[in-house]
Scaffold this active site. Sequence first.
Site, PDB file in Angstrom:
ATOM      1  N   ARG A 580      11.323   0.701  31.075  1.00  0.00           N
ATOM      2  CA  ARG A 580      12.091   1.821  31.620  1.00  0.00           C
ATOM      3  C   ARG A 580      11.188   3.026  31.802  1.00  0.00           C
ATOM      4  O   ARG A 580      10.277   3.266  31.009  1.00  0.00           O
ATOM      5  CB  ARG A 580      13.202   2.236  30.647  1.00  0.00           C
ATOM      6  CG  ARG A 580      14.351   1.276  30.573  1.00  0.00           C
ATOM      7  CD  ARG A 580      15.458   1.838  29.672  1.00  0.00           C
ATOM      8  NE  ARG A 580      14.964   2.231  28.360  1.00  0.00           N
ATOM      9  CZ  ARG A 580      15.557   3.125  27.563  1.00  0.00           C
ATOM     10  NH1 ARG A 580      16.673   3.725  27.961  1.00  0.00           N
ATOM     11  NH2 ARG A 580      15.055   3.423  26.381  1.00  0.00           N
ATOM     12  N   SER A 641       5.913  -1.253  22.256  1.00  0.00           N
ATOM     13  CA  SER A 641       6.351  -2.068  21.106  1.00  0.00           C
ATOM     14  C   SER A 641       5.504  -3.324  20.923  1.00  0.00           C
ATOM     15  O   SER A 641       6.005  -4.445  20.979  1.00  0.00           O
ATOM     16  CB  SER A 641       7.822  -2.445  21.277  1.00  0.00           C
ATOM     17  OG  SER A 641       8.588  -1.280  21.414  1.00  0.00           O
ATOM     18  N   ASP A 695       9.036   2.204  18.352  1.00  0.00           N
ATOM     19  CA  ASP A 695      10.475   2.442  18.584  1.00  0.00           C
ATOM     20  C   ASP A 695      11.212   2.955  17.339  1.00  0.00           C
ATOM     21  O   ASP A 695      12.181   3.698  17.453  1.00  0.00           O
ATOM     22  CB  ASP A 695      11.167   1.187  19.134  1.00  0.00           C
ATOM     23  CG  ASP A 695      10.936  -0.044  18.262  1.00  0.00           C
ATOM     24  OD1 ASP A 695      10.127   0.021  17.329  1.00  0.00           O
ATOM     25  OD2 ASP A 695      11.572  -1.083  18.510  1.00  0.00           O
TER      26      ASP A 695
END
Length: 954
Positions: A580, A641, A695
């Site tokens: 994203r 991540s 995250d």
Amino acid sequence: MHHPQIQRALRSLSIPLERLHVMKGHMIQDMCKGLSRQTHAQAKVRMLPTYICSTPNGTEKGNFLVVELCQTQVRTLLVTLYGDGNLSPQMMYKIYELPEGITRGEGEALFNFIAQCVTQFLSETTSPDTDSEQCLPLGFVFPFSCRQTQLNKAELLSWSKGFNCSGVVGKDVVEMLQTAIDKHAGPDKEGEASGGGGWFKSRKSSQSAPSPSRHVEVVALMNDTVGTMMTCSMEGRACEVAMVAGERWALHVCGGAAGGAVLVLSPITPADKGSNCCFMAEAYLVETTEETSGRMCVNTEWGCFGDDGTLKDLVTPFDQAVDEESSNPGEKRFEKMVGTLYLGEIVRHVLIALTAEKAMFTGTDAAVLKEKGVFTMQHLLDIVNNDDSITEVKRILEALGLQPSERDCGRMQQICRAVMGRAATFHATGLAAILSYMCQTRNLESLMVNVGVEGELFAGYSRFEEIVMSVSRLLAPECMATILASRDGSGRGAAMVTAVALRLAAQRRAVNEVLGPLRLSRDDLVKVQTLMRQEMDRGLGKETNASASVRMLPTYVTHTPDGTEKGDFLALDLGGTNFRVLVVRIAEAGITMASEIYVIPVGVMQGSGEELFDHIIDCIIDFQTKQNLVAQMLPLGFTFSFPCQQVGLDKALLLTWTKGFSATGCVGQDVVQLLREAAKRKRHLGMQVVALVNDTVGTMMACGYDDPKCEIGLIVGTGTNACYMEEMKNVGTVEGDQGRMCINMEWGAFGDNGCLDHLFTHFDLVVDETTINPGKQRFEKLISGMYLGEIVRQILVVMTEKELLFQGKPCPKLQTKDIFKTKFLSTIELNGLALRQIRTILNELELDATFEDCVLMREVCQTVSLRAAQLCAAGLAAVVEKMRESRGVDQLSVTVGVDGTLYKLHPCFSNNLQMTLKDLAPKCNVTFMLSEDGSGKGAALVAAVADRAAKAKE
């Protein structure tokens, strides 16, 4: 031409359908009152829990003793069940007359007499199979109102039916019987019937007896209605409702000496010639008990329905007269309109009224009608069952000394029919209320159910079943009841209750054996907390860091948001095949975001590093163009991540690719630098990478904007991890000891060094072996959603092998990996979720589960998810206690920002986690806050905090 008085009398006894609907509604309301904890004490329909949680499944086998206390007798039965679906158990029985005056003497004497009957009975009946047993279970049918708190624990509330023994009310009658039996089981007492058979050698006796000593144990106490339901369940189909209508008849099979059998049909001395009903209710609705899973049989005691006046308008002058003459005026209003003890009396009062009005028996002396009890139930049955001729009526009336005219006989028939018809109709209305209630509380569109019925009204009145079926169908059209006739409900039924109780107890022991290793004690959790603390200290130590299982990686994030952050920030969230790009606008009024999702083609994931980062920059350019942000130079936070070694807030070396990525030339390189070089190649100046974020850290930062106390991040979803703000002086792996730094614990690997091996069960080991990384991420494999479904599946496989589930039938679908998703675990544990819905979920998985299977599956899921929540809490307890100590405070108040599907979707996980944490870290006051988009908003906030710090330096 009909006499107007006769018409009026018959009309008062016939109830319109609308009024029956109202009556059904009142009955349902009263049932709910009886079940509710608040209103139970005042309820007229008592709804007593029976602690019977299952009906027979046909596997019950063995010898069972039954003792039934009747009005003038004690019945003893020995029932042998064969457990192969053999429908006819072998039964031997004996009836003992109660001695004169014992029902009004001392309670102890009564129970001693019962125990004596048992001793005597067993000395006379030895069955070939009984030799092998150590213990003979006994079911006790006790037809008086009790407060039952377990299947084998019941306090007598009050005597009735002519009994009034001292010293029993308020005592546990099971205990009294057991004490009396144990006393008789001692070495032979002189003068007592102690015949052969050796059933009662004392357990303490030291005689070298050829047969091992045996002991009679009172396993279950029940009333007679429950027995009816259980007997009907033996016919191979579950029966979940039972109705007793009037005096019960017993069919006895007495074993003859040469294996022949004698049939004896005899009316049992009635426990109560009343009316009652019981049914299997959803256990969580029976608020007067602690039981919440599965179902429980509830004894409605509906005889007192209407004692609060709801039947006032239906009470005829005849009913009124019967009530006034009874031993308990104003009580049991419903029973007095339907019970076989009263129907003859109602007819008698109708006749008295009509004779007074000169509508009947005009030319004859009708004084005999003044005698209470002249019309027996048998008279009424003979009259209504011989509808086509009046010879029977004439014979009965003449035998009573009346000289009826032909018209009198016809009218007598009509009256009897009306009284009996009304009794059947009211039984149907009560039944309809129960059926509709079952249908509603099980969330069913329609209910199919078997109803066991017994009693004189049902057995003797030929139209009873037809009326009950048609009226209940009109009142509860959504329910389809099948009526099963019960044979000797109380005797065989009591044996079944006892047998089922033993089967469930054995099953419970076996289940506990399987689930025991997953149930953690407080000591276990304290030990986990201590171990986690040790590993944290090792991970932070400069010398020990390399060998620690909990990595404790510095993130170079030194502050959480303070609320003064402002401006537009970009965020990039890369953690899988989709990524994203976001713009996050932070203003006085709050945070607004816009984002877009882009796909990374497989060729790019597995191509060269340059291609991968060029593709990412292309997507960022596309996004900024669409958002009209190309002209500005925006700070960017990058959520990446993958395992990295962070060496600065904007500098991190990729340790290894995971999740299907294998772009060349990246491992060992600074990821931020790779992104910056791609931007240079593309000549893109609209962004400046200021921070690389994990995250979990993003989650903490996203919540930190709303709550300055948020200094811990926790993720419990597919995987699990935590981070927290540590004092710099404790971080041996980074220079400097001023201020704080957020530490990314990577706690999923806790236990990889073997320190948690004592907690791993057989199921955990099997699951670990089938993963792509055996022996790694051990803590995560006990907690996170990705593995819990597999642990559950392994347990179910073992339970099926042990014949605790699916009747032991092999279940090929259970061999399929990953059939239970986290969503399944969350749904099955929803409280109040009807078992029908669990069955539907299981059927979708092609698992054919019975009702009891569903209850057990829910327990397995609860055990696995509770353990996960407790272990997570133990880890968190180590974190908050360390923070409290480092800061030198007595009480720490701190907020945890949480994300992850397991925490958010599971109905009990968050609560179990919080309760356990409170217990393990009482000096920490911890608040949990759900994070909204940690990896997007959180990354932007890291960038914003960094930007704020940079501007402050300038």
